[in-house]
Design a protein around this motif. Structure first.
Motif, mmCIF file in Angstrom:
data_model
loop_
_atom_site.group_PDB
_atom_site.id
_atom_site.type_symbol
_atom_site.label_atom_id
_atom_site.label_comp_id
_atom_site.label_asym_id
_atom_site.label_seq_id
_atom_site.Cartn_x
_atom_site.Cartn_y
_atom_site.Cartn_z
ATOM 1 N N PHE A 158 0.838 -1.207 0.000
ATOM 2 C CA PHE A 158 0.000 0.000 0.000
ATOM 3 C C PHE A 158 0.871 1.253 0.000
ATOM 4 C CE2 PHE A 158 -2.716 3.227 1.933
ATOM 5 C CZ PHE A 158 -3.846 3.085 1.154
ATOM 6 N N LEU A 159 2.011 1.177 0.684
ATOM 7 C CA LEU A 159 2.940 2.304 0.716
ATOM 8 C C LEU A 159 3.465 2.641 -0.675
ATOM 9 C CD1 LEU A 159 5.021 4.227 2.088
ATOM 10 C CD2 LEU A 159 6.464 2.227 2.456
ATOM 11 N N ALA A 160 3.564 1.626 -1.525
ATOM 12 C CA ALA A 160 4.124 1.842 -2.864
ATOM 13 C C ALA A 160 3.194 2.668 -3.757
ATOM 14 C CB ALA A 160 4.405 0.497 -3.529
ATOM 15 N N VAL A 161 1.903 2.769 -3.378
ATOM 16 C CA VAL A 161 0.931 3.447 -4.242
ATOM 17 C C VAL A 161 1.273 4.924 -4.469
ATOM 18 C CG1 VAL A 161 -1.480 4.136 -4.482
ATOM 19 C CG2 VAL A 161 -0.905 1.820 -3.727
ATOM 20 N N PRO A 162 1.436 5.755 -3.388
ATOM 21 C CA PRO A 162 1.747 7.166 -3.652
ATOM 22 C C PRO A 162 3.081 7.353 -4.356
ATOM 23 C CG PRO A 162 1.982 6.680 -1.311
ATOM 24 C CD PRO A 162 1.331 5.489 -1.939
ATOM 25 N N ILE A 163 4.070 6.522 -3.981
ATOM 26 C CA ILE A 163 5.385 6.643 -4.615
ATOM 27 C C ILE A 163 5.294 6.321 -6.103
ATOM 28 C CG2 ILE A 163 7.727 5.710 -4.629
ATOM 29 C CD1 ILE A 163 7.435 5.212 -1.653
ATOM 30 N N MET A 164 4.544 5.269 -6.410
ATOM 31 C CA MET A 164 4.405 4.867 -7.811
ATOM 32 C C MET A 164 3.662 5.931 -8.619
ATOM 33 S SD MET A 164 2.864 1.265 -9.154
ATOM 34 C CE MET A 164 1.230 1.636 -8.542
ATOM 35 N N LEU A 165 2.618 6.518 -8.029
ATOM 36 C CA LEU A 165 1.852 7.551 -8.739
ATOM 37 C C LEU A 165 2.718 8.772 -9.030
ATOM 38 C CD1 LEU A 165 -1.573 7.406 -6.832
ATOM 39 C CD2 LEU A 165 -1.073 6.578 -9.134
#
Length: 298
Positions: free
Chosen positions: A271-278
């Protein structure tokens, strides 16, 4: 030309050498894709299982056995009943607040300092630049004890703003060099033309320099936004009683701790990867531009 004729023409042009090169190239790309995506697939598979051990998680997801129990725990578990959000969401929001504040301050201050160094002459300019560069060479953890004592003295421990100040102060020297190098390549004739038309220095900066420097500022913004999400050491020293998402997740990776739970770690990390990926996807063009043009001009 018909489709059949085109296919025949394609195969007539093929040679043994081209076939071998094609097989090697696509085979290598396929192997890299497997190496990169296998851990991600395993994390996704783990996050949607109710297993308690990593050995129970299949590499290939079994959709019929998927469960959202890990996500339910992630978004509902609270240390105290007085909390508005779960522990994970609270840590996530704290990190997001630090990341956004850090991004705004780093981009604003680095741009202003870089503009001053690229456009003005003043006494000690070169020495200040060399001093900033020299300070940047010392690893940040050398000053951790001093920072801890300083913030404890002023009652700023467990304060996200104090942590943000450290990130900002540590980022400005390096980013100033990058911005200065980029702005030096913007022709000064643009400034002079604007000045003749009556523009002030601030108007020159806002209306001419900043629009032209957006690519390098985007590159700096991405780096500043990423920094708090991946840092464990500084938050653990400056905010021992207030978790960032990295600290919250790490406790589930400590095999000697009573909270050891690698499945929950994978769920939270995914879930943490979501903002970073966006952010990475949206700002990709600035990242590429900054890594090539900015480094070359710096």
């Amino acid at each position: 030309m018909t489709v059949k004729e085109r296919i025949n023409r394609f195969f007539r042009r093929l040679t043994v050498k081209k076939v071998i090169i094609g097989v090697l190239v696509y085979g290598w790309l396929g192997l890299m894709l497997v190496i990169v995506f296998t851990p991600v697939l395993w994390m996704i598979s783990a996050s949607f299982t109710d297993a308690t051990q990593l050995s129970q998680v299949p590499v290939i997801p079994k959709f019929s056995e998927w469960s959202i129990v890990n996500y339910k725990e992630l978004f509902t578990e609270k240390s105290t009943n007085t909390q508005a959000f779960s522990d994970y969401i609270q840590a996530f929001l704290t990190t997001l607040m630090i990341a956004v504040t850090n991004t705004i301050l780093v981009v604003s201050l680095s741009s202003l300092v870089g503009f001053a160094f690229s456009r003005y002459r003043f006494k000690g300019k070169k020495r200040v630049l060399l001093t900033m560069m020299g300070l940047q060479m010392f690893p940040s953890f050398m000053g951790m004890l001093a920072l801890f004592m300083f913030f404890r003295q002023f009652g700023l421990l467990n304060n996200p703003f104090a942590l943000t100040l450290i990130y900002v102060a540590g980022s400005i020297p390096y980013n100033t060099f990058i911005v200065r190098g980029f702005m030096r390549n913007i022709p000064k004739s643009l400034d002079e033309a604007a000045a003749i038309d009556g523009a002030t220095n601030l108007q020159v900066l806002i209306r001419i320099i900043i629009p032209l420097a957006v690519p390098i500022m985007g590159f700096i913004a991405v780096n500043a936004f990423m920094q708090p999400w991946l840092d464990y050491i500084l938050p653990s020293v400056i905010m021992p009683q207030r978790d960032t998402v990295a600290i919250w997740l790490f406790r589930f990776m400590d095999p000697l701790g009573h909270e050891y739970d690698p499945i929950k770690f994978m769920t939270g990390a995914l879930f943490l990867a979501v903002p970073i990926m966006l952010v990475q996807i949206y700002m990709q063009k600035y990242l590429v531009y900054g890594l090539t043009q900015g480094a070359e001009k710096g």
